[in-house]
Design a protein around this motif. Structure first.
Motif, mmCIF file in Angstrom:
data_model
loop_
_atom_site.group_PDB
_atom_site.id
_atom_site.type_symbol
_atom_site.label_atom_id
_atom_site.label_comp_id
_atom_site.label_asym_id
_atom_site.label_seq_id
_atom_site.Cartn_x
_atom_site.Cartn_y
_atom_site.Cartn_z
ATOM 1 N N LYS A 245 0.824 -1.204 0.000
ATOM 2 C CA LYS A 245 0.000 0.000 0.000
ATOM 3 C C LYS A 245 0.860 1.256 0.000
ATOM 4 O O LYS A 245 0.372 2.353 -0.183
ATOM 5 C CB LYS A 245 -0.901 0.023 1.224
ATOM 6 C CG LYS A 245 -2.119 -0.876 1.117
ATOM 7 C CD LYS A 245 -3.041 -0.635 2.281
ATOM 8 C CE LYS A 245 -4.063 -1.757 2.394
ATOM 9 N NZ LYS A 245 -4.637 -1.824 3.731
ATOM 10 N N LYS A 246 2.140 1.103 0.284
ATOM 11 C CA LYS A 246 2.993 2.272 0.447
ATOM 12 C C LYS A 246 3.264 2.959 -0.875
ATOM 13 O O LYS A 246 3.880 2.399 -1.757
ATOM 14 C CB LYS A 246 4.326 1.871 1.084
ATOM 15 C CG LYS A 246 4.187 1.458 2.551
ATOM 16 C CD LYS A 246 5.550 1.243 3.170
ATOM 17 C CE LYS A 246 5.419 0.777 4.615
ATOM 18 N NZ LYS A 246 6.700 0.449 5.208
ATOM 19 N N ALA A 247 2.875 4.173 -1.018
ATOM 20 C CA ALA A 247 3.200 4.975 -2.199
ATOM 21 C C ALA A 247 2.429 6.277 -2.226
ATOM 22 O O ALA A 247 2.516 7.045 -3.167
ATOM 23 C CB ALA A 247 2.926 4.216 -3.479
ATOM 24 N N GLY A 248 1.649 6.581 -1.180
ATOM 25 C CA GLY A 248 0.896 7.824 -1.145
ATOM 26 C C GLY A 248 -0.425 7.730 -1.888
ATOM 27 O O GLY A 248 -1.273 8.591 -1.751
ATOM 28 N N ARG A 249 -0.609 6.679 -2.690
ATOM 29 C CA ARG A 249 -1.813 6.557 -3.512
ATOM 30 C C ARG A 249 -2.832 5.569 -2.939
ATOM 31 O O ARG A 249 -2.518 4.766 -2.086
ATOM 32 C CB ARG A 249 -1.415 6.071 -4.915
ATOM 33 C CG ARG A 249 -0.372 6.972 -5.551
ATOM 34 C CD ARG A 249 -0.733 7.270 -6.956
ATOM 35 N NE ARG A 249 0.133 8.342 -7.452
ATOM 36 C CZ ARG A 249 0.443 8.507 -8.718
ATOM 37 N NH1 ARG A 249 -0.063 7.669 -9.622
ATOM 38 N NH2 ARG A 249 1.221 9.484 -9.103
ATOM 39 N N ARG A 250 -4.010 5.633 -3.474
ATOM 40 C CA ARG A 250 -5.059 4.677 -3.144
ATOM 41 C C ARG A 250 -5.533 4.039 -4.436
ATOM 42 O O ARG A 250 -5.667 4.716 -5.463
ATOM 43 C CB ARG A 250 -6.270 5.366 -2.493
ATOM 44 C CG ARG A 250 -6.019 6.050 -1.163
ATOM 45 C CD ARG A 250 -5.740 5.100 -0.035
ATOM 46 N NE ARG A 250 -6.640 3.957 -0.083
ATOM 47 C CZ ARG A 250 -6.383 2.798 0.502
ATOM 48 N NH1 ARG A 250 -5.279 2.621 1.175
ATOM 49 N NH2 ARG A 250 -7.230 1.804 0.424
ATOM 50 N N PRO A 251 -5.827 2.743 -4.433
ATOM 51 C CA PRO A 251 -6.317 2.094 -5.652
ATOM 52 C C PRO A 251 -7.751 2.535 -5.963
ATOM 53 O O PRO A 251 -8.509 2.917 -5.078
ATOM 54 C CB PRO A 251 -6.283 0.612 -5.290
ATOM 55 C CG PRO A 251 -6.430 0.583 -3.806
ATOM 56 C CD PRO A 251 -5.755 1.823 -3.291
ATOM 57 N N VAL A 252 -8.104 2.470 -7.258
ATOM 58 C CA VAL A 252 -9.477 2.759 -7.672
ATOM 59 C C VAL A 252 -10.247 1.447 -7.730
ATOM 60 O O VAL A 252 -9.819 0.493 -8.388
ATOM 61 C CB VAL A 252 -9.500 3.437 -9.060
ATOM 62 C CG1 VAL A 252 -10.938 3.609 -9.548
ATOM 63 C CG2 VAL A 252 -8.788 4.774 -8.994
ATOM 64 N N LYS A 253 -11.371 1.395 -7.022
ATOM 65 C CA LYS A 253 -12.207 0.183 -7.078
ATOM 66 C C LYS A 253 -13.050 0.224 -8.354
ATOM 67 O O LYS A 253 -13.450 1.309 -8.793
ATOM 68 C CB LYS A 253 -13.111 0.126 -5.859
ATOM 69 C CG LYS A 253 -12.338 -0.139 -4.562
ATOM 70 C CD LYS A 253 -13.211 0.122 -3.341
ATOM 71 C CE LYS A 253 -12.366 0.535 -2.138
ATOM 72 N NZ LYS A 253 -12.958 1.639 -1.380
ATOM 73 N N PRO A 254 -13.353 -0.939 -8.937
ATOM 74 C CA PRO A 254 -14.061 -0.976 -10.227
ATOM 75 C C PRO A 254 -15.315 -0.107 -10.267
ATOM 76 O O PRO A 254 -15.506 0.676 -11.203
ATOM 77 C CB PRO A 254 -14.407 -2.455 -10.387
ATOM 78 C CG PRO A 254 -13.370 -3.180 -9.609
ATOM 79 C CD PRO A 254 -13.022 -2.299 -8.456
ATOM 80 N N TYR A 255 -16.182 -0.200 -9.248
ATOM 81 C CA TYR A 255 -17.449 0.541 -9.315
ATOM 82 C C TYR A 255 -17.210 2.051 -9.314
ATOM 83 O O TYR A 255 -18.089 2.830 -9.723
ATOM 84 C CB TYR A 255 -18.380 0.141 -8.158
ATOM 85 C CG TYR A 255 -18.066 0.818 -6.846
ATOM 86 C CD1 TYR A 255 -17.195 0.243 -5.935
ATOM 87 C CD2 TYR A 255 -18.650 2.047 -6.517
ATOM 88 C CE1 TYR A 255 -16.905 0.862 -4.735
ATOM 89 C CE2 TYR A 255 -18.359 2.669 -5.318
ATOM 90 C CZ TYR A 255 -17.487 2.068 -4.434
ATOM 91 O OH TYR A 255 -17.198 2.680 -3.257
ATOM 92 N N GLY B 126 -7.139 2.263 4.570
ATOM 93 C CA GLY B 126 -8.144 2.408 3.514
ATOM 94 C C GLY B 126 -9.330 3.261 3.922
ATOM 95 O O GLY B 126 -10.324 3.340 3.196
ATOM 96 N N ASP B 127 -9.262 3.904 5.085
ATOM 97 C CA ASP B 127 -10.405 4.688 5.562
ATOM 98 C C ASP B 127 -10.415 6.109 4.999
ATOM 99 O O ASP B 127 -11.458 6.751 4.969
ATOM 100 C CB ASP B 127 -10.414 4.738 7.090
ATOM 101 C CG ASP B 127 -10.677 3.368 7.686
ATOM 102 O OD1 ASP B 127 -11.152 2.481 6.947
ATOM 103 O OD2 ASP B 127 -10.397 3.168 8.879
ATOM 104 N N LEU B 128 -9.258 6.624 4.600
ATOM 105 C CA LEU B 128 -9.205 7.936 3.942
ATOM 106 C C LEU B 128 -8.893 7.702 2.479
ATOM 107 O O LEU B 128 -7.756 7.390 2.116
ATOM 108 C CB LEU B 128 -8.120 8.813 4.569
ATOM 109 C CG LEU B 128 -8.387 9.387 5.948
ATOM 110 C CD1 LEU B 128 -7.282 10.354 6.327
ATOM 111 C CD2 LEU B 128 -9.737 10.080 6.022
ATOM 112 N N ASP B 129 -9.901 7.857 1.650
ATOM 113 C CA ASP B 129 -9.784 7.477 0.248
ATOM 114 C C ASP B 129 -9.238 8.639 -0.581
ATOM 115 O O ASP B 129 -9.952 9.230 -1.392
ATOM 116 C CB ASP B 129 -11.161 7.048 -0.245
ATOM 117 C CG ASP B 129 -11.060 6.294 -1.558
ATOM 118 O OD1 ASP B 129 -9.979 5.741 -1.841
ATOM 119 O OD2 ASP B 129 -12.059 6.278 -2.292
ATOM 120 N N ALA B 130 -7.973 8.963 -0.370
ATOM 121 C CA ALA B 130 -7.345 10.091 -1.053
ATOM 122 C C ALA B 130 -5.890 9.759 -1.316
ATOM 123 O O ALA B 130 -5.390 8.720 -0.866
ATOM 124 C CB ALA B 130 -7.442 11.342 -0.192
#
Lengths: 299, 299, 299, 299
Positions: free
Chosen positions: B5-15, B127-131
Motif C-alpha cells: 500500500k505504500k506509495a501515497g496513492r489509493r487504488p481505484v475500485k471498479p465501481y 483504507g479509511d481515507l480514500d485520497a
C-alpha cells in the motif's frame, strides 16, 4: 405521583440517623488522612466511603470527603465537632460535618421557562433529590398553581426597573437563614450581590451554553450564528462575575445544520434540566468542594 | 501494514469508475429537485443516494448532494457538465461534479506534535481515507524518516521571523495547483493569506478546544484555569480570522478536577485526531457545503 | 517519533523512585482506613491520593487504593511489607504494593488486524502508557518489521489445528514469569487455560461489541443484522468463559442505517483501540481491583 | 404550564395546512427520484426537504422521505394520491402521504412507573410532541388524577391472570381505529397479538436496557450482576417476539462500580424517558421507515 409525598419534605430513612458526611479542604501535608481516620475510629465511626485528592502534591491543596456511620450520632455530634477542632486547627482546615438526617432546605427561583423547575420537582418527588423544597420564588405568577399542587409555597415577586431594589430585599427576607441552597432554575434576572454574599457557593445557576462559550444573553442564537456542531449547558455557582463562577457540571448534545434556533432551544432544554438536576443532587449530597474558582466534585 | 500500500496513492475500485457525486447550492425555489433528478435520469444516471436541505424554506438557500452511477462516466462527463449549464444558470447554482475514480490530493502540514499526522496516515493506510497523500510539509525535520517510510515526500521548510515570507512562498510553490486539500495537522504557524485565498474552504485546521471557547494559544491551559468539566476539539476551514472559520466537526470528552494540564493535553490528543480525521474524510467524500460562515454536512 | 525512545522501555522519572501504590480488598469492618493510614504515617509516608469504596456497607467488601510518597522507598520497601502483615492478617486483606519505579512488563498478542497494536505502540511512544513492552507475539508474520522498528522483539508463533498445543506451550514459555500483563490486541485465537491460570486478572482482551450483546464471533455482522443504533467495544479480563470475564471498560458510538457492516467495522476500530488502551493504562496504574466477576476501577 | 394548552390537542400552525410528508419504500431501480420529484413539481409542490437512501445499491431497497409545500393542499390531496398510483405501481412502492394539519392520535399505556409518561406529557405540553394525546390506558389507577389534570381521558383497565383476555379486549375496543400510535411508556404487561396485528409498526415500547443485551425482565439487575460500565435504553416497535422488534433509537450513560441496582434504575430512568420521547417524536414526524426487522430513520 403519590399524593402522600406532597409536602415539600422528604422522609428520613432509619440508617440516615447515624450517618454523616465530612468535607475537608486544607493545605497538603503529611499525616492528614491518618489523623482524620484515626480520630473517627477512636470516636467509634465506621468509614463507609472516602475520597481524597491532592492538587499538585508538593505545596498543593488537600481535599477530602468521608461518609461514616456512628451509633447515636445525634447525641455525639456536638462533642465530636468540638473534639475535632484540635485536628482542624493543626492542619488549617476548612471543614464541615453534615448529618444525613438533616435534609437541606432549597429555594428554587424561576421565571417563565418551566422545564428546569418541572425536572427538579419530578426528581424530588421520585425521591432522587433528597432535600426539602421550602419555597419557589418567581418574578412571574405562571407556575403558582402547579407548584402549590405539591404543597410547596410559591412567592410571586415581580421585578421591574423601579421595584428592583425592593424586590431583592423581599427575596433576601424570604430566604436568608431559611434555606441552605438557592437554585436558579432559568431565573432570568441578575441576582443581587446582597444575596450572593451570604450564599457564597450556595447559589447554583444553569447557563444555557457550554461555558465559557457564549457568555451572556441569547446563547442559542449565538451558537446558531457560529454554526457549532455541539451545544451544551453549564451548572455553576453564582459569583459577582456574570457566568464566571465555579463550574460544577456540564453536558452536551450533538446538533446539525438542520437545527435552527428553536430546535437548539428544544434540544438544549433537555441538557439544561439534566445538568442542573445533577449539580443540585451533588450539592445536596455534599460532593462538591470549591477552591478558588474551581470545584472538586467527588462523584 | 501492507507494504504494497505504500506509495501515497489509493487504488481505484471498479465501481468507482462509473460513480460521481454532485454538490449544489443555490437560492431556493420550486422545481429544483425535479429539474436535477430529471436531468440525471435523462442522461442515464441512477441516483444511489441523495440528501437535500433547505435553510429557512421561504427565501432561503437550497443545498443538495447526489451520488449517482452512470455507465461510461469517463466518456460522458464533459458533455454532462456542459448540458447541465442550462439548469445551473436557471437556478443560479454553485455546483460541482466529482468522479470517485479521481482521488483528491492532500498536503498535510505538521509541526512537532505527531498524533494527528500518525492518525491520518494510519487511517489512510487502513483504507479509511480514500485520497492521495501527495506530501507532508513541516517546519521541523522530526517526522521525515517516519513519513518517507510510507513513500510520501517530506518537505522541511523552517519558518523563522526572518524567513517567514520566503518560507510561505516555498509552501505556496509546492502545493498550488498540485493538491486539492491542505490539512493542518497541528501545524503551529499562522498560514499565509496568499495560501488561504486560492484554497478557500480547502484548508482544514484542527483547533484544540471546543470553539468558540478558548480561541488562540494554549487552550488546554485556559481550560484548566477555567475548570471546565468537558474538553473538546474543533475542525474548521481556515479563513483570515484566527480560529473563526466555518466549523466542520467538534467532539468532546469528560474530564475532572483530577486532570491537570498535561492530562488535558493527553485526553485532548485523542479527541483532536478523531475529529480532524472525520472532517478530512467528509471533505474527501464531498459531504460538506459551505454557506457564509457555516457548513452543511451531509453525513 | 523520536528514535531515542525506541527500546521497549520507559524512563523512570525522579519522583517515581519514592512513590508507590497500595491496593487492598477485604471484608468491611470498622477501623480499616484508620489502621492503614496510621500505619503509613508512622512509617513516614505521605498519602498523595486515596480512594476507598465499600460495596454494600453492612457485611460487604472494602476496596482501597492509596498512592503515597516515602523517602528512600527502595531501602524501606521490604520491611514496610513485613510490618504490614499484622494489619493485613487482622483484616484478612488481599493486598499489594507497587513501586512506580518498576515498569510493568507487557506482552502484546496480535493477529492480522493492526489497529489496536498501532494504538498501544503510539500511546506507549508518546509516554501515555507507562510500561515496558517486552514482546509482541503473533500467529502471523505481518507486523514483524513494524514492531521491530521500535526495538521490540516479535515472536511469530503460527497456530494451526495440528500445532495448537505446541504453539500454546511456546507462548507459555515465552511469557511465563517474564511479563506482568498480557494484552490481547485483537488476537483471534482462544487463549489456553494453561495461560489463563497463572495470569488470572492479568490478561486483558478487547471484544468488538458492547458486551454482553453479541458474544462470540462476527459481532459487527450480528449488530448490523439486529439494526442497533449504537455500537461499542468492551475491554475485559480473560477467564475460562468466552467473553465472560470481568468488564474493565466499555465505550460506544452512534451509528445509523447508512452504515453497513464494513462501516460498522471501521467505526468500531476507533472505539476498540481507545477502550483497550484505556483499560491497559488503568491496569498499569494499579487502578483496577477485581471482586468475583466485577471490577472496581478507581479512576 | 399554560392551562389554555390543556385538552389533549395541539393547535395547527398556518403553514401546516399546505405542507405534507411523503414516505416511500420500494425495490431500487433507475429513475425513481426523477419520477417522484417530477410528479410533485407538475402538481405544483415545492420540496422543502428530502432524504433518500438506497440499501446496497445493486438489487437493494430504496427509501425516501419528502417534505413539500402545496397551495390548497386540502383540496388537492385526494386527486394527488390518485394520480400518484401510476408511479407507485410502476416501482412497486409502499408509500403514504401525511398532511401536517392532521395531528396523529396517541394512546399512552402505563403501569406504575411514571417517569416516561411525565416526560411525554411535559414535552407534549411544551409543544415538542406535535400530536394529540387521545387517552392514557393503565392497569393501575395511580396516575388518574395527574393525567386528567391535562384534560386527557384516563382508562383504568386492571389486568389479572383471570381477566387478561377480557382486559385485552377492552383495550382493543378503546384504541382500534381511534388512535394512530400506541406508546408503551413502561407498561409492564405483554401486549396482546390481537393488538399487535392491526398496529404493526405503530406500537413503540421502551425497553430499559441496551438491547440486545439483557432481554426480558429485570434488566438493571442483570446489568449490575454483569458489571457493565455503560447502561442504556432502547425504543423499538413491538412485534410478537419479546424485545425483538425493529430498533428505533438507543442511548446510553456511563455508570461505575459505585452504582448499585437502585442507582442504575435512577440513572436509567432519564435515559428511558429521553429515548422514548425521541422515538415517539420521530414517528410523529414521519421520519421512520421499517424494512424487515430494521428501521431507516431520516433525522
Amino acid at each position: 405521583m403519590d399524593t402522600h409525598k406532597k409536602a415539600g419534605r422528604r422522609p428520613v430513612k432509619p440508617y440516615e440517623n447515624n450517618r454523616a458526611r465530612m468535607l475537608i479542604s486544607c493545605p497538603d501535608g503529611p499525616g492528614i488522612v491518618a489523623a482524620v481516620s484515626h480520630f473517627l475510629h477512636l470516636h467509634g465511626a465506621n468509614i463507609v466511603q472516602s475520597d481524597q485528592y491532592t492538587m499538585d502534591p508538593e505545596g498543593g491543596m488537600f481535599f477530602m470527603r468521608i461518609e461514616f456511620d456512628m451509633e447515636n450520632l445525634e447525641d455525639k455530634l456536638v462533642s465530636l465537632k468540638e473534639d475535632f477542632l484540635v485536628i482542624a486547627d493543626k492542619f488549617q482546615m476548612k471543614w464541615d460535618i453534615h448529618q444525613l438526617s438533616y435534609k437541606k432546605k432549597l429555594a428554587i427561583f424561576v421565571s417563565k421557562e418551566d422545564h428546569c423547575l418541572v425536572e427538579l420537582l419530578w426528581q424530588w418527588q421520585a425521591g432522587d433529590l433528597d432535600a426539602e423544597i421550602s419555597m419557589v420564588v418567581s418574578n412571574h405568577p405562571d407556575m403558582k398553581e402547579y407548584v402549590e399542587s405539591f404543597g410547596i409555597p410559591y412567592h410571586h415577586i415581580p421585578v421591574t426597573a423601579d421595584t428592583k431594589a425592593e424586590a431583592e430585599q423581599r427575596q433576601l427576607d424570604l430566604v436568608n437563614g431559611q434555606v441552605d441552597l438557592i437554585v436558579l432554575a432559568r431565573y432570568m434576572q441578575i441576582v443581587s450581590p446582597a444575596l450572593i454574599e451570604p450564599y457564597r457557593n450556595r447559589i447554583i445557576n444553569i447557563h444555557h451554553s457550554f461555558l465559557p462559550a457564549f457568555v451572556g444573553g441569547k446563547p442559542y442564537a449565538q451558537a446558531y450564528e457560529r454554526g457549532v456542531k455541539i451545544i451544551g449547558a453549564t451548572a455553576h455557582y453564582v459569583t459577582e462575575q456574570l457566568d464566571g463562577g465555579p463550574i460544577i457540571e456540564q453536558d452536551v448534545q450533538r446538533v446539525s445544520h438542520r437545527d435552527n434556533v428553536n430546535e437548539l432551544k428544544r434540544i438544549g432544554r433537555t441538557i439544561e434540566r439534566v445538568v442542573l438536576a445533577r449539580a443540585v443532587k451533588w450539592h445536596i449530597e455534599d460532593r462538591i468542594l470549591v477552591h478558588q474558582n474551581k470545584t472538586v466534585v467527588f462523584n
